[in-house]
Design a protein around this motif. Structure first.
Motif, PDB file in Angstrom:
ATOM      1  N   GLU A 207     -94.036 -17.437  95.657  1.00 14.14           N
ATOM      2  CA  GLU A 207     -94.351 -18.022  96.957  1.00 14.14           C
ATOM      3  C   GLU A 207     -93.114 -18.089  97.852  1.00 14.14           C
ATOM      4  O   GLU A 207     -93.191 -17.836  99.062  1.00 14.14           O
ATOM      5  CB  GLU A 207     -94.947 -19.422  96.763  1.00 14.14           C
ATOM      6  N   THR A 208     -91.982 -18.428  97.248  1.00 10.11           N
ATOM      7  CA  THR A 208     -90.731 -18.492  98.002  1.00 10.11           C
ATOM      8  C   THR A 208     -90.347 -17.118  98.522  1.00 10.11           C
ATOM      9  O   THR A 208     -89.946 -16.961  99.683  1.00 10.11           O
ATOM     10  CB  THR A 208     -89.613 -19.067  97.115  1.00 10.11           C
ATOM     11  N   LEU A 209     -90.471 -16.107  97.666  1.00 11.42           N
ATOM     12  CA  LEU A 209     -90.159 -14.744  98.083  1.00 11.42           C
ATOM     13  C   LEU A 209     -91.045 -14.323  99.247  1.00 11.42           C
ATOM     14  O   LEU A 209     -90.577 -13.776 100.248  1.00 11.42           O
ATOM     15  CB  LEU A 209     -90.337 -13.783  96.908  1.00 11.42           C
ATOM     16  N   GLU A 210     -92.346 -14.574  99.113  1.00 13.04           N
ATOM     17  CA  GLU A 210     -93.278 -14.122 100.145  1.00 13.04           C
ATOM     18  C   GLU A 210     -93.035 -14.841 101.470  1.00 13.04           C
ATOM     19  O   GLU A 210     -93.243 -14.263 102.543  1.00 13.04           O
ATOM     20  CB  GLU A 210     -94.716 -14.310  99.671  1.00 13.04           C
ATOM     21  N   SER A 211     -92.581 -16.089 101.423  1.00 12.03           N
ATOM     22  CA  SER A 211     -92.310 -16.812 102.665  1.00 12.03           C
ATOM     23  C   SER A 211     -91.186 -16.160 103.456  1.00 12.03           C
ATOM     24  O   SER A 211     -91.050 -16.401 104.665  1.00 12.03           O
ATOM     25  CB  SER A 211     -91.947 -18.270 102.352  1.00 12.03           C
ATOM     26  N   ARG A 212     -90.377 -15.336 102.799  1.00 17.63           N
ATOM     27  CA  ARG A 212     -89.287 -14.614 103.456  1.00 17.63           C
ATOM     28  C   ARG A 212     -89.596 -13.121 103.602  1.00 17.63           C
ATOM     29  O   ARG A 212     -88.717 -12.334 103.935  1.00 17.63           O
ATOM     30  CB  ARG A 212     -87.996 -14.785 102.658  1.00 17.63           C
ATOM     31  N   GLY A 213     -90.835 -12.730 103.333  1.00 19.89           N
ATOM     32  CA  GLY A 213     -91.241 -11.339 103.544  1.00 19.89           C
ATOM     33  C   GLY A 213     -91.083 -10.434 102.348  1.00 19.89           C
ATOM     34  O   GLY A 213     -91.323  -9.226 102.454  1.00 19.89           O
ATOM     35  N   TRP A 214     -90.711 -10.984 101.191  1.00 18.28           N
ATOM     36  CA  TRP A 214     -90.475 -10.175 100.001  1.00 18.28           C
ATOM     37  C   TRP A 214     -91.707 -10.173  99.099  1.00 18.28           C
ATOM     38  O   TRP A 214     -92.421 -11.164  99.006  1.00 18.28           O
ATOM     39  CB  TRP A 214     -89.292 -10.719  99.195  1.00 18.28           C
ATOM     40  N   SER A 215     -91.922  -9.076  98.392  1.00 17.62           N
ATOM     41  CA  SER A 215     -92.948  -9.029  97.351  1.00 17.62           C
ATOM     42  C   SER A 215     -92.400  -8.244  96.164  1.00 17.62           C
ATOM     43  O   SER A 215     -91.555  -7.354  96.324  1.00 17.62           O
ATOM     44  CB  SER A 215     -94.239  -8.381  97.859  1.00 17.62           C
ATOM     45  N   VAL A 216     -92.878  -8.592  94.977  1.00 16.44           N
ATOM     46  CA  VAL A 216     -92.405  -7.901  93.767  1.00 16.44           C
ATOM     47  C   VAL A 216     -93.004  -6.505  93.736  1.00 16.44           C
ATOM     48  O   VAL A 216     -94.220  -6.332  93.738  1.00 16.44           O
ATOM     49  CB  VAL A 216     -92.775  -8.693  92.501  1.00 16.44           C
ATOM     50  N   TYR A 217     -92.142  -5.520  93.715  1.00 20.74           N
ATOM     51  CA  TYR A 217     -92.549  -4.119  93.690  1.00 20.74           C
ATOM     52  C   TYR A 217     -92.704  -3.619  92.255  1.00 20.74           C
ATOM     53  O   TYR A 217     -93.593  -2.830  91.960  1.00 20.74           O
ATOM     54  CB  TYR A 217     -91.497  -3.293  94.429  1.00 20.74           C
ATOM     55  N   ALA A 218     -91.831  -4.083  91.363  1.00 16.24           N
ATOM     56  CA  ALA A 218     -91.870  -3.622  89.979  1.00 16.24           C
ATOM     57  C   ALA A 218     -91.326  -4.705  89.063  1.00 16.24           C
ATOM     58  O   ALA A 218     -90.399  -5.433  89.424  1.00 16.24           O
ATOM     59  CB  ALA A 218     -91.035  -2.353  89.813  1.00 16.24           C
ATOM     60  N   SER A 219     -91.920  -4.822  87.895  1.00 19.67           N
ATOM     61  CA  SER A 219     -91.419  -5.686  86.828  1.00 19.67           C
ATOM     62  C   SER A 219     -91.312  -4.822  85.589  1.00 19.67           C
ATOM     63  O   SER A 219     -92.331  -4.403  85.032  1.00 19.67           O
ATOM     64  CB  SER A 219     -92.380  -6.857  86.594  1.00 19.67           C
ATOM     65  N   ILE A 220     -90.086  -4.503  85.196  1.00 16.12           N
ATOM     66  CA  ILE A 220     -89.916  -3.509  84.134  1.00 16.12           C
ATOM     67  C   ILE A 220     -88.979  -3.995  83.029  1.00 16.12           C
ATOM     68  O   ILE A 220     -88.075  -4.789  83.258  1.00 16.12           O
ATOM     69  CB  ILE A 220     -89.397  -2.169  84.698  1.00 16.12           C
TER      70      ILE A 220
ATOM     71  N   TRP B 213     -89.021  -7.227 109.270  1.00 16.52           N
ATOM     72  CA  TRP B 213     -90.117  -8.169 109.059  1.00 16.52           C
ATOM     73  C   TRP B 213     -89.856  -9.452 109.833  1.00 16.52           C
ATOM     74  O   TRP B 213     -88.733  -9.976 109.845  1.00 16.52           O
ATOM     75  CB  TRP B 213     -90.268  -8.469 107.572  1.00 16.52           C
ATOM     76  N   VAL B 214     -90.882  -9.986 110.473  1.00 16.33           N
ATOM     77  CA  VAL B 214     -90.770 -11.201 111.277  1.00 16.33           C
ATOM     78  C   VAL B 214     -91.480 -12.337 110.557  1.00 16.33           C
ATOM     79  O   VAL B 214     -92.607 -12.167 110.067  1.00 16.33           O
ATOM     80  CB  VAL B 214     -91.388 -10.990 112.679  1.00 16.33           C
ATOM     81  N   GLU B 215     -90.825 -13.473 110.482  1.00 13.15           N
ATOM     82  CA  GLU B 215     -91.402 -14.623 109.789  1.00 13.15           C
ATOM     83  C   GLU B 215     -92.784 -14.946 110.340  1.00 13.15           C
ATOM     84  O   GLU B 215     -92.994 -15.006 111.553  1.00 13.15           O
ATOM     85  CB  GLU B 215     -90.488 -15.836 109.937  1.00 13.15           C
ATOM     86  N   GLY B 216     -93.731 -15.135 109.433  1.00 11.24           N
ATOM     87  CA  GLY B 216     -95.097 -15.442 109.813  1.00 11.24           C
ATOM     88  C   GLY B 216     -96.016 -14.238 109.846  1.00 11.24           C
ATOM     89  O   GLY B 216     -97.233 -14.389 109.888  1.00 11.24           O
ATOM     90  N   SER B 217     -95.437 -13.038 109.810  1.00  9.05           N
ATOM     91  CA  SER B 217     -96.274 -11.834 109.804  1.00  9.05           C
ATOM     92  C   SER B 217     -96.708 -11.507 108.377  1.00  9.05           C
ATOM     93  O   SER B 217     -96.227 -12.096 107.412  1.00  9.05           O
ATOM     94  CB  SER B 217     -95.512 -10.651 110.426  1.00  9.05           C
ATOM     95  N   ALA B 218     -97.628 -10.571 108.252  1.00  8.18           N
ATOM     96  CA  ALA B 218     -98.187 -10.223 106.947  1.00  8.18           C
ATOM     97  C   ALA B 218     -97.143  -9.611 106.037  1.00  8.18           C
ATOM     98  O   ALA B 218     -96.204  -8.950 106.494  1.00  8.18           O
ATOM     99  CB  ALA B 218     -99.370  -9.262 107.124  1.00  8.18           C
ATOM    100  N   VAL B 219     -97.303  -9.846 104.744  1.00 12.91           N
ATOM    101  CA  VAL B 219     -96.446  -9.235 103.730  1.00 12.91           C
ATOM    102  C   VAL B 219     -97.291  -8.211 102.992  1.00 12.91           C
ATOM    103  O   VAL B 219     -98.332  -8.532 102.410  1.00 12.91           O
ATOM    104  CB  VAL B 219     -95.904 -10.276 102.737  1.00 12.91           C
ATOM    105  N   PHE B 220     -96.870  -6.950 103.039  1.00 12.42           N
ATOM    106  CA  PHE B 220     -97.634  -5.880 102.408  1.00 12.42           C
ATOM    107  C   PHE B 220     -97.146  -5.676 100.978  1.00 12.42           C
ATOM    108  O   PHE B 220     -95.934  -5.589 100.733  1.00 12.42           O
ATOM    109  CB  PHE B 220     -97.500  -4.582 103.198  1.00 12.42           C
ATOM    110  N   HIS B 221     -98.089  -5.620 100.069  1.00 16.94           N
ATOM    111  CA  HIS B 221     -97.761  -5.428  98.659  1.00 16.94           C
ATOM    112  C   HIS B 221     -97.979  -3.977  98.294  1.00 16.94           C
ATOM    113  O   HIS B 221     -99.047  -3.417  98.507  1.00 16.94           O
ATOM    114  CB  HIS B 221     -98.624  -6.334  97.783  1.00 16.94           C
ATOM    115  N   ARG B 222     -96.951  -3.357  97.732  1.00 19.55           N
ATOM    116  CA  ARG B 222     -97.020  -1.931  97.398  1.00 19.55           C
ATOM    117  C   ARG B 222     -97.508  -1.760  95.978  1.00 19.55           C
ATOM    118  O   ARG B 222     -97.137  -2.511  95.104  1.00 19.55           O
ATOM    119  CB  ARG B 222     -95.643  -1.293  97.560  1.00 19.55           C
TER     120      ARG B 222
END
Length: 265
Positions: free
Chosen positions: A220-233, A256-265
């Motif tokens: 949740e903290t990551l996503e609030s700053r526009g980050w998403s987990v791309y890989a867990s290896i 990325w602008v705060e408050g905009s959508a976060v796209f998950h790859r």
């Protein structure tokens, strides 16, 4: 007009579709490629373009200071043998090896090679993940990557993270009463380390759920700053007595602008 019926069965007769009735379409073919980590020091690439192999060589040479020991065609793949033992993940190599993989991800991503899955297809005691990529015709928007690792029994490192995100993770750990200490683990490689109370990566009993809650709050903290987990290896060679934790590779679109959508790859 009523449909014609079969004299024997009383059901509507099915008209066979002719070739001229079939919808026209353009055959679609997805290209997949594999990057896999082997032994304590090898990277193998399969079905990537020659220019991607060449660029990966440059990434390794730029970010792995110990350099390349050798390279060769290995069966249906191309193999790079790195000097030293990056997949043992000890000492400073633990950080540098994540930087190398992070930068390989970043290059491939920029070329439209998107991670499709990470998978463990080996029963070997010291195996690591194989990474399957899918070629996307249009590369995604320019993006940046960081790495997050879960070390020893009580440490978490953010490698390459901006100060604002480091501050947010600090607040999270304080709120969960987990933060014991923090400092640079490697200033040159921008690896910031948090030491936590207890043993979250060796948790037992109810503490196992505190660890899972920490991961949810971290996401949740990551996503609030526009980050998403791309890989867990799994990229580290374990031991007979102890398995290794995954490394997270986290992506954010540049601009990325705060408050905009976060796209998950």
């Amino acid at each position: 007009m009523n449909p014609p019926y079969s004299e024997k069965e009383g059901f509507p007769q099915q008209r066979r579709m002719s070739d001229s009735d079939a919808p026209s379409y353009t055959p679609f073919r997805t290209t997949f490629a594999c990057l896999s980590l082997h032994q304590s020091d090898r990277i193998r690439m399969m079905q990537f373009r020659p220019e991607d192999v060449s660029a990966t060589r440059s990434v390794i040479q730029r970010h792995w200071t110990k350099g390349l020991q050798s390279e060769r065609i290995y069966s249906a793949s191309y193999e790079f043998k790195l000097s030293g033992y990056p997949w043992y993940g000890q000492g400073s190599d633990a950080i540098a090896s994540r930087v190398v993989v992070r930068e390989i991800f970043a290059y491939l991503f920029s070329q439209g090679w998107i991670l499709h899955l990470s998978t463990d297809v080996s029963r070997s005691k010291y195996d690591k993940d194989s990474l399957i990529f899918r070629k996307q015709q249009t590369p995604p928007p320019p993006s940046e990557f960081i790495a997050i690792t879960f070390n020893q029994g009580d440490r978490m490192r953010l490698i390459g993270a901006p100060n604002a995100l480091l501050a947010d993770v600090r607040i999270l750990l304080k709120e969960m009463k987990l933060l014991q200490a923090e400092d640079w683990k490697d200033g040159k490689l921008q690896a910031w380390e948090y030491k936590m109370y207890g043993w979250p990566w060796h948790a037992t009993g109810e503490e196992t759920m505190t660890t899972r809650l920490l991961l949810l709050k971290l996401l949740e903290t990551l996503e609030s700053r526009g980050w998403s987990v791309y890989a867990s290896i799994d990229q580290t060679t374990g031991t007979e007595d102890c398995s290794e934790t995954d490394s997270w590779y986290v992506v954010k679109e540049r601009g990325w602008v705060e408050g905009s959508a976060v796209f998950h790859r």
